[in-house]
Design an enzyme around this catalytic site. Structure first.
Site, short mmCIF file in Angstrom:
data_model
loop_
_atom_site.label_atom_id
_atom_site.label_comp_id
_atom_site.label_asym_id
_atom_site.label_seq_id
_atom_site.Cartn_x
_atom_site.Cartn_y
_atom_site.Cartn_z
N TYR A 192 1.00 4.91 5.80
CA TYR A 192 -0.12 5.84 6.00
C TYR A 192 0.30 6.99 6.91
CZ TYR A 192 -4.45 7.94 7.60
OH TYR A 192 -5.43 8.85 7.89
N TYR A 193 -0.03 8.19 6.47
CA TYR A 193 0.20 9.39 7.29
C TYR A 193 -1.06 10.22 7.46
CZ TYR A 193 5.12 8.28 6.83
OH TYR A 193 6.32 7.63 6.89
N MET A 221 4.02 -0.56 6.87
CA MET A 221 5.47 -0.42 6.77
C MET A 221 5.97 0.95 7.19
SD MET A 221 7.03 -3.10 6.18
CE MET A 221 7.63 -4.42 5.12
N GLU A 222 5.07 1.92 7.28
CA GLU A 222 5.43 3.25 7.78
C GLU A 222 4.20 3.90 8.36
OE1 GLU A 222 7.17 6.05 5.00
OE2 GLU A 222 8.59 4.55 4.27
N ASN A 223 4.38 4.51 9.53
CA ASN A 223 3.38 5.40 10.09
C ASN A 223 4.11 6.24 11.13
OD1 ASN A 223 1.08 5.42 12.69
ND2 ASN A 223 0.55 6.31 10.72
#
Ligand code: PNW
Length: 459
Positions: free
Chosen positions: A295-296, A364-366
């Protein structure tokens, strides 16, 4: 060797950081690595903003031990890396290049020796070029080759890597790669993106089936799902189409073993029995043991208005050619890459995905691209990044408090690296890299994350 790291149990939120092969490894011509679609795409004029590529990147192929030290220095549990398919199978299928597997073997052992749990992503966009030449993700054969590749990698590393991701952000592979054309392979055909999407889903399902048959227990997929917020009531319809392509095309087959009617309206290709064959969706159903979420920024579809300015920078790159026209609204504040900052989007997304799937969730990504990534007196004071991460980690805690089964939160990314179409002009790292000599300088955000990991480790 210790037992393979597996899904966190959820008693606490585990922390980590992530990278991807093409963005950090460099050494694109070493040890028999074949060409990938990103080598080819980046070599074409006008594709990457600063005309750069991943030939050297962060040189992690040679400096992996220093990187592993940096992860260990954070005191976090997880390091997520990806495996370059063309290092393992230079032609995409057939002949195995052992030297490529040896590299990941060293990396995995190096992480475990330092007390860090490795999690591997099999596909973070570096498709072997020979497979693209044969049609890429538009071909069913690519999904079948992916399953063979997954089995080979799992056979070599499965005794030490417990947590496996098949794809990273298949939405980017399908829609940015085959519709918007801003990622490799740079094609612009709306219908092609839907075909690619199905083959990505199928590739995941076939790979999961193979790895499970070989004993893997925690196989998941990493999706850049998004909260979709119509900018005005008239945009409700287009927003539904965006939600279909961004979220449902991935979750519906995995959870329900079906593509829903609303999705078929915007992606009629998915009703083609030649594409979606008997048994494909049944195989997909239940094929993920967990869902990874990157999420960005929220996505705010709007109805097209010729009077409004065009060319706004948004991670979706504007409307999908060949799909219903729409615009994307972007509000303030934004990060250095132009993406709106709203941590409530992450909380909503986690709570909503939990309600939808009840599978364990892993962020898994931010992370954030920041303009204040300069070294001054040996320091990088990236206070904007710290603020972004603090708010989004807080949103993750809030989602857990609201009942979402979120087990981990990983920061994108360990190192300033090759940011795809933005080249080296946008930086997301906890660690600054001097492009001249590859010197690694931990930023203030690195110290901040290390502090959070310490605090949370205290009983
Ligand atoms: C993700 N978009 O990429 C990737 O998983 C990372 O490799 C990348 O570095 C990171 O996010 C930051 O960009 C994306 O245009 C790239 O929508 C582009 C988009 C979304 C995600």
């Amino acid at each position: 060797m210790s037992t393979p790291s597996r899904l966190p149990d959820g008693s606490t939120l585990e922390l980590g950081t992530a990278t991807a092969s093409y963005q950090v490894e460099g050494a694109t011509h070493e040890d028999g690595r074949g060409a990938s679609i990103w080598d080819t795409f980046a070599s074409r004029p006008g594709t990457v903003i600063d005309a750069s590529d991943g030939t050297t990147a962060c040189d992690s192929y040679h400096r992996w031990a220093e990187d592993a030290d940096l992860v260990a220095g954070l005191g976090v549990q997880w390091y997520r890396f990806s495996i370059a398919w063309p290092r393992v199978l230079p032609e995409g299928r057939g002949r195995v290049e052992t030297r490529g597997l040896d590299y990941y073997d060293r990396l995995v052992d190096g992480l475990l020796e330092r007390g860090v749990k490795p999690t591997a992503t099999l596909y973070h966009w570096d498709l072997p070029q020979p497979l693209e030449d044969a049609g890429g993700w538009l071909e069913r054969g690519t999904a079948e080759a992916f399953a063979d590749y997954a089995e080979i990698v799992h056979e070599r590393l499965g005794d030490r890597v417990g947590l496996w991701a098949t794809h990273n952000e298949p939405w980017c592979s399908a829609y940015l790669g085959y519709a918007a054309g801003v990622h490799a392979p740079g094609r612009r055909e709306g219908g092609a993106a839907h075909r690619a999407a199905h083959h990505l889903v199928l590739g995941h399902a076939l790979a999961a089936e193979r790895m499970r048959a070989a004993g893997a227990r925690d196989v998941g997929i990493v999706l850049n799902l998004a909260p979709v917020w119509p900018e005005r009531p008239e945009a409700a319809d287009v927003a539904d189409g965006v939600d279909a392509i961004r979220n449902r095309v991935w979750l519906d087959p995995l959870v329900d073993g079906a593509y829903d009617d609303g999705l078929l309206r915007v992606a009629p290709e998915l009703a083609d029995p030649e594409l979606v064959r008997d048994g494909d969706l049944a195989l997909a159903q239940g094929s993920a043991d967990w869902i990874g979420i990157n999420y960005y920024t929220p996505v705010r579809p709007d109805v097209p208005d010729p009077a409004r300015a065009e060319g706004q920078e948004h991670p979706e790159g504007g409307a999908y050619p060949g799909v219903a026209p729409f615009e994307l609204a972007v509000r303030e504040p934004r990060t250095d890459i132009g993406w709106e900052i709203d941590a409530s989007g992450l909380e909503e997304l986690l709570v909503e995905t939990h309600r939808r799937t009840s599978l364990p969730l892993l962020v898994m990504e931010n992370g954030a691209a920041c303009a204040d990534d300069r070294v001054e007196d040996g320091r990088v004071e990236d206070q904007d990044r710290i603020g972004y991460l603090r708010d989004h980690l807080g949103a993750t805690d809030a989602a857990r408090a609201a009942g979402a089964d979120v087990r981990a939160y990983l920061v994108w990314t360990l190192l300033d690296n090759f940011e795809w179409a933005y080249g080296y002009t946008k930086t997301f790292g906890l660690v600054h890299i001097d492009p001249a000599d590859q010197t690694r300088t931990p930023k203030a955000s690195y110290d901040w994350l290390a502090g959070v990991a310490r605090e949370r480790a205290e009983p």
